[in-house]
Design a protein around this motif. Structure first.
Motif, PDB file in Angstrom:
ATOM      1  N   PRO A  46      20.883  39.257  58.107  1.00  0.00           N
ATOM      2  CA  PRO A  46      20.751  38.718  59.366  1.00  0.00           C
ATOM      3  C   PRO A  46      22.738  38.518  59.683  1.00  0.00           C
ATOM      4  CG  PRO A  46      18.775  38.217  57.661  1.00  0.00           C
ATOM      5  CD  PRO A  46      19.457  38.591  57.231  1.00  0.00           C
ATOM      6  N   PRO A  47      22.453  38.857  60.689  1.00  0.00           N
ATOM      7  CA  PRO A  47      24.146  37.823  61.053  1.00  0.00           C
ATOM      8  C   PRO A  47      24.360  36.692  61.481  1.00  0.00           C
ATOM      9  CG  PRO A  47      22.558  38.719  62.835  1.00  0.00           C
ATOM     10  CD  PRO A  47      21.895  39.260  61.711  1.00  0.00           C
ATOM     11  N   VAL A  48      22.714  35.674  62.178  1.00  0.00           N
ATOM     12  CA  VAL A  48      23.023  34.223  62.237  1.00  0.00           C
ATOM     13  C   VAL A  48      21.661  34.025  60.339  1.00  0.00           C
ATOM     14  CG1 VAL A  48      22.575  31.890  63.091  1.00  0.00           C
ATOM     15  CG2 VAL A  48      23.613  33.916  64.183  1.00  0.00           C
ATOM     16  N   ILE A  49      22.508  32.839  60.065  1.00  0.00           N
ATOM     17  CA  ILE A  49      21.760  32.346  58.781  1.00  0.00           C
ATOM     18  C   ILE A  49      21.354  31.147  58.933  1.00  0.00           C
ATOM     19  CG2 ILE A  49      20.540  31.841  56.504  1.00  0.00           C
ATOM     20  CD1 ILE A  49      21.973  35.188  55.780  1.00  0.00           C
ATOM     21  N   HIS A  50      20.524  30.294  59.793  1.00  0.00           N
ATOM     22  CA  HIS A  50      20.622  28.686  59.394  1.00  0.00           C
ATOM     23  C   HIS A  50      20.490  27.859  57.686  1.00  0.00           C
ATOM     24  CE1 HIS A  50      19.936  25.100  60.597  1.00  0.00           C
ATOM     25  NE2 HIS A  50      18.028  25.035  60.523  1.00  0.00           N
ATOM     26  N   THR A  51      20.789  27.368  57.113  1.00  0.00           N
ATOM     27  CA  THR A  51      20.651  26.485  55.635  1.00  0.00           C
ATOM     28  C   THR A  51      20.276  24.739  56.705  1.00  0.00           C
ATOM     29  OG1 THR A  51      23.298  26.199  55.871  1.00  0.00           O
ATOM     30  CG2 THR A  51      22.248  28.109  55.648  1.00  0.00           C
ATOM     31  N   PRO A  52      20.218  24.128  55.802  1.00  0.00           N
ATOM     32  CA  PRO A  52      19.600  23.110  55.941  1.00  0.00           C
ATOM     33  C   PRO A  52      20.805  22.385  55.947  1.00  0.00           C
ATOM     34  CG  PRO A  52      19.641  23.069  53.769  1.00  0.00           C
ATOM     35  CD  PRO A  52      19.850  24.906  53.450  1.00  0.00           C
ATOM     36  N   HIS A  53      22.270  22.361  55.694  1.00  0.00           N
ATOM     37  CA  HIS A  53      23.691  21.906  56.677  1.00  0.00           C
ATOM     38  C   HIS A  53      24.761  23.024  57.427  1.00  0.00           C
ATOM     39  CE1 HIS A  53      22.474  18.359  54.217  1.00  0.00           C
ATOM     40  NE2 HIS A  53      22.131  18.804  53.196  1.00  0.00           N
ATOM     41  N   HIS A  54      24.695  23.687  57.132  1.00  0.00           N
ATOM     42  CA  HIS A  54      25.116  25.096  58.436  1.00  0.00           C
ATOM     43  C   HIS A  54      24.671  26.101  58.764  1.00  0.00           C
ATOM     44  CE1 HIS A  54      27.046  22.947  54.686  1.00  0.00           C
ATOM     45  NE2 HIS A  54      28.725  22.816  55.471  1.00  0.00           N
ATOM     46  N   TYR A  55      25.496  27.416  59.779  1.00  0.00           N
ATOM     47  CA  TYR A  55      24.865  27.984  60.140  1.00  0.00           C
ATOM     48  C   TYR A  55      25.589  29.206  58.970  1.00  0.00           C
ATOM     49  CZ  TYR A  55      22.295  25.098  63.240  1.00  0.00           C
ATOM     50  OH  TYR A  55      21.462  24.541  64.438  1.00  0.00           O
ATOM     51  N   LEU A  56      25.511  30.100  59.417  1.00  0.00           N
ATOM     52  CA  LEU A  56      26.019  31.219  58.348  1.00  0.00           C
ATOM     53  C   LEU A  56      26.031  32.073  59.681  1.00  0.00           C
ATOM     54  CD1 LEU A  56      24.486  31.087  54.698  1.00  0.00           C
ATOM     55  CD2 LEU A  56      27.012  29.765  55.551  1.00  0.00           C
ATOM     56  N   ILE A  57      27.552  32.492  59.829  1.00  0.00           N
ATOM     57  CA  ILE A  57      27.310  33.918  60.887  1.00  0.00           C
ATOM     58  C   ILE A  57      28.138  35.103  60.169  1.00  0.00           C
ATOM     59  CG2 ILE A  57      27.866  34.869  62.994  1.00  0.00           C
ATOM     60  CD1 ILE A  57      27.108  32.111  63.989  1.00  0.00           C
ATOM     61  N   SER A  58      27.888  35.778  59.846  1.00  0.00           N
ATOM     62  CA  SER A  58      28.236  37.333  59.472  1.00  0.00           C
ATOM     63  C   SER A  58      28.678  38.627  60.692  1.00  0.00           C
ATOM     64  CB  SER A  58      27.939  36.958  58.244  1.00  0.00           C
ATOM     65  OG  SER A  58      26.175  37.710  58.655  1.00  0.00           O
ATOM     66  N   ILE A  59      29.492  39.393  59.439  1.00  0.00           N
ATOM     67  CA  ILE A  59      29.263  40.391  60.211  1.00  0.00           C
ATOM     68  C   ILE A  59      29.540  41.510  58.832  1.00  0.00           C
ATOM     69  CG2 ILE A  59      30.396  39.963  62.668  1.00  0.00           C
ATOM     70  CD1 ILE A  59      33.244  41.181  61.527  1.00  0.00           C
ATOM     71  N   TYR A  60      29.287  42.751  58.862  1.00  0.00           N
ATOM     72  CA  TYR A  60      29.784  43.778  57.553  1.00  0.00           C
ATOM     73  C   TYR A  60      30.224  44.938  58.091  1.00  0.00           C
ATOM     74  CZ  TYR A  60      28.867  47.187  53.842  1.00  0.00           C
ATOM     75  OH  TYR A  60      29.166  48.003  53.093  1.00  0.00           O
ATOM     76  N   ARG A  61      32.055  45.150  57.962  1.00  0.00           N
ATOM     77  CA  ARG A  61      32.690  46.175  58.639  1.00  0.00           C
ATOM     78  C   ARG A  61      33.462  46.700  57.143  1.00  0.00           C
ATOM     79  NH1 ARG A  61      35.523  45.728  64.058  1.00  0.00           N
ATOM     80  NH2 ARG A  61      37.085  46.333  63.152  1.00  0.00           N
ATOM     81  N   ASP A  62      33.709  47.794  56.986  1.00  0.00           N
ATOM     82  CA  ASP A  62      34.529  48.264  55.980  1.00  0.00           C
ATOM     83  C   ASP A  62      33.835  48.245  54.706  1.00  0.00           C
ATOM     84  OD1 ASP A  62      36.134  49.627  58.234  1.00  0.00           O
ATOM     85  OD2 ASP A  62      36.767  47.588  58.184  1.00  0.00           O
TER      86      ASP A  62
END
Length: 418
Positions: A46-62
């Motif tokens: 998932p490109p956006v992951i919700h954690t108790p204190h943060h949001y984790l936003i990621s991409i997958y490249r190369d």
């Protein structure tokens, strides 16, 4: 806005971290690594992951994950676009975006990240602006820096930052004035067992390489711009002109940049370039099964389909396979149960076929569902949507530039259900 950035390889090792505000513990990546373990493919995380204190936003490249840590709610696409810019900048500076390259140029990567974000907000993300501030690495420059103790960071502010056109540096001069445009389209499709299209859309991008002297003003028009929807432009494009005339009018950045991205998702407009005849069946007794796959060209407008690869995730209960390919070669990993058939070019006169038997583990039940086939392909000099560049005009400069357009079609997520 963006608090921290982590670069993670395909194995899940963090090999670079950068913090702009406060230092965030690496343990925040555990939430992401859990999601990565659950995903079948790296692209499925998932490109956006919700954690108790943060949001984790990621991409997958190369084969790398770019993971940003956000502490407040922000538009995810804004962050995703920035992460893509970081990947493109590494590619542009060092020739490729890989773990080895980042580790070999760690100091310069940190310098770039420092300029690209200011206190967590995007600042300088244009390649030609950054190259004035941080000079790209060369062997000679590296030797001089080592001997003199100097760095690659420039002493002056980029000229573009002081003008009304911040994406272009002033006083550009070339002996050969050239403008090249690549129209690259990726087709995402799902076909059912009978070959009927369940879902199809095209993701397109127009990549530009413009090396023109002075301050040229370009106009690019298409034969059939009404095909396009959900269009996104580089900041240099005058949007009002596009809205009224469907023409791209812009003063280009110097060098390589992405001019626009677009979608074509009307089902009747999306041509499917290949057809697949397939049969994967398992015997009721549960002792084994048969596999028979044939691939052929369909709507290719007379162009050759090349780089064809068929990938199948076989059921976990498969013990061994015995197949014969009439064209290309196949590999099978018994640990991951991944079958990869590398076909190469498609010859319409002699269609490639892969067939043979599958053996199941003793006592294993018949698999509940058949695996899907994932197809990879490439077609040169064809935009599968039918999009064509009509003409490119230049104003504001006296010389005549050399112009060229290239079209490429690739498979994105192209799946055939069995």
């Amino acid at each position: 806005m963006i608090n921290s950035l982590f670069l993670i390889n395909a194995s899940g090792d963090i090999f670079l971290e950068k913090h702009w505000k406060s230092v965030v513990s690496r343990s925040v990546c555990d939430y992401f690594l859990e999601a990565k373990e659950k995903a079948l493919e790296p692209e499925d995380v998932p490109p956006v992951i919700h954690t108790p204190h943060h949001y984790l936003i990621s991409i997958y490249r190369d084969k790398l994950f770019f993971l940003s840590v956000i502490q407040t709610e922000v538009p995810p696409l804004f962050v995703i676009e920035f992460l893509h810019r970081v990947a493109e900048m590494i590619q542009d500076y060092f020739g490729e975006c890989s773990e080895t390259v980042v580790k070999d140029n760690m100091v310069m990567v940190y310098e770039l990240l420092e300029e690209m974000l200011d206190n967590g907000f995007p600042l300088a993300t244009e390649s030609n602006v950054l190259k004035e501030m941080i000079r790209p690495p060369t062997i000679l420059r590296s030797v001089v820096n080592t001997l003199t103790g100097t760095s690659n960071v420039g002493d002056t502010l980029p000229t573009g930052q002081l003008s009304t056109i911040p994406w272009r540096r002033a006083g550009v001069k070339y002996t050969n004035n050239e403008a090249y445009f690549d129209v690259v389209e990726e087709i995402d499709a799902i076909l059912d067992q009978s070959g009927t299209t369940v879902f199809a859309e095209i993701q397109g991008v127009v990549e530009a390489c413009v090396k023109l002297s002075g301050m040229p003003d370009l106009t690019l028009s298409f034969m059939n711009p009404r095909l396009l929807d959900d269009v996104s432009f580089h900041p240099c494009v005058r949007y009002k002109r596009w809205e009224s005339e469907r023409v791209l009018s812009f003063i280009p950045p110097d060098g390589n940049f992405t001019l626009m991205t677009y979608h074509v998702n009307a089902q009747n407009l999306v041509a499917i370039p290949v057809y697949v005849k397939q049969s994967i069946s398992f015997f009721e007794s549960g002792s084994g099964g048969r596999l028979d796959v044939t691939v052929g060209p369909k709507q290719t407008m007379g162009k050759t389909v090349e780089g064809v690869v068929v990938t199948v995730h076989l059921p976990k209960t498969i013990l061994s396979i015995n197949l014969t390919a009439t064209q290309g070669s196949y590999t099978y990993d018994n640990g991951t149960k991944l079958l990869v058939w590398d076909i190469g070019k498609l010859n319409p006169q002699k269609l490639p076929n892969l067939r043979g038997s599958l053996s199941l583990q003793a006592g294993a039940p018949k698999p509940e569902e058949n695996p899907s086939l994932n197809i990879d392909l490439k077609i040169q000099q064809l935009a599968i949507s039918g999009l064509k560049v009509n003409r490119l005009d230049m104003f504001g400069e006296k010389y005549k530039p050399f112009k060229g357009v290239k079209y490429i079609t690739k498979a994105g997520k192209f799946q055939v259900r069995t």
